[in-house]
Write an enzyme that holds these catalytic residues in place. Structure first.
Site, short mmCIF file in Angstrom:
data_model
loop_
_atom_site.label_atom_id
_atom_site.label_comp_id
_atom_site.label_asym_id
_atom_site.label_seq_id
_atom_site.Cartn_x
_atom_site.Cartn_y
_atom_site.Cartn_z
CG HIS A 94 8.41 1.28 4.25
ND1 HIS A 94 8.03 2.59 4.11
CD2 HIS A 94 7.59 0.75 5.18
CE1 HIS A 94 7.02 2.85 4.92
NE2 HIS A 94 6.72 1.74 5.58
CD GLN A 114 9.06 2.82 8.05
OE1 GLN A 114 9.31 1.64 8.24
NE2 GLN A 114 8.00 3.44 8.56
CB CYS A 167 2.75 3.39 7.83
SG CYS A 167 4.45 3.60 7.32
CG LEU A 168 5.99 3.00 13.18
CD1 LEU A 168 7.31 2.39 13.65
CD2 LEU A 168 5.12 3.41 14.36
CG HIS A 182 3.78 -2.16 5.74
ND1 HIS A 182 2.59 -1.47 5.72
CD2 HIS A 182 4.71 -1.30 6.24
CE1 HIS A 182 2.80 -0.24 6.18
NE2 HIS A 182 4.08 -0.12 6.51
#
Length: 173
Positions: free
Chosen positions: A140, A51, A94-95, A136
């Site tokens: 990613h 991310q 989610c960011l 989660h």
């Protein structure tokens, strides 16, 4: 420590698969600390290196509530060894997909193996919020987003919304 920018959909790097970390050196430790600072500032409860555009198998999380002392978890090269047959449906956000929350069905309990920043290999059973958060964040690392578990119609709506926002931001900038 340094707060870093978080990638937002539709950034293609969110779909990349992260590489295993061969050695836990000062660079990896600094990345983990930066990730924690970034996650706390967002604010969020979990963050994967992907991310931040770092294609390394590293995740951080902290599920402590606001009135509790921080309890950060850093996982290097995490892998899920066992999924329970029982599933739960929980609302996820989610960011990298800000301000959108959807119900997602996942296994209720897992067993995960990872290495901590001291180089110790840890095997841990997890349930409830921790199990969901681990799944989660590991997703990613494999280029999977929680919206991939939604119906095609909902997923396409989310993608279009973020593609439109990106076009508008480019025009304005």
């Amino acid at each position: 420590m340094a707060k870093r920018p978080i990638l937002v959909l539709p950034d293609a790097r969110l779909r990349a698969v992260a590489d295993p970390i061969e050695e836990i050196d000062d660079t990896i430790k600094q990345l983990a600390h930066d990730m924690l600072e970034t996650m706390y500032a967002a604010p969020g409860i979990g963050l994967a290196a992907t991310q931040l555009g770092e294609l390394r198998r590293l995740v951080v999380m902290d599920l402590a509530k606001e009135d509790e002392a921080p309890a950060p978890i850093v996982m290097v090269n995490p892998e899920i060894l066992r999924f329970s047959e029982e599933t739960v449906v929980t609302e996820e956000g989610c960011l990298s997909i800000p301000e959108l929350y959807y119900d997602v069905e996942r296994p209720a309990e897992i067993t995960v193996r990872y290495t901590d920043l001291d180089g110790s290999v840890i095997e841990r059973d997890a349930g409830e919020r921790l199990a969901i958060c681990i799944q989660h964040e590991i997703d990613h690392l494999d280029g999977v987003l929680y919206i991939d578990y939604l119906s095609r119609l909902k997923r396409d709506r989310v993608l279009k919304k973020f593609q439109k926002a990106e076009k508008l931001a480019r025009r304005a900038g």
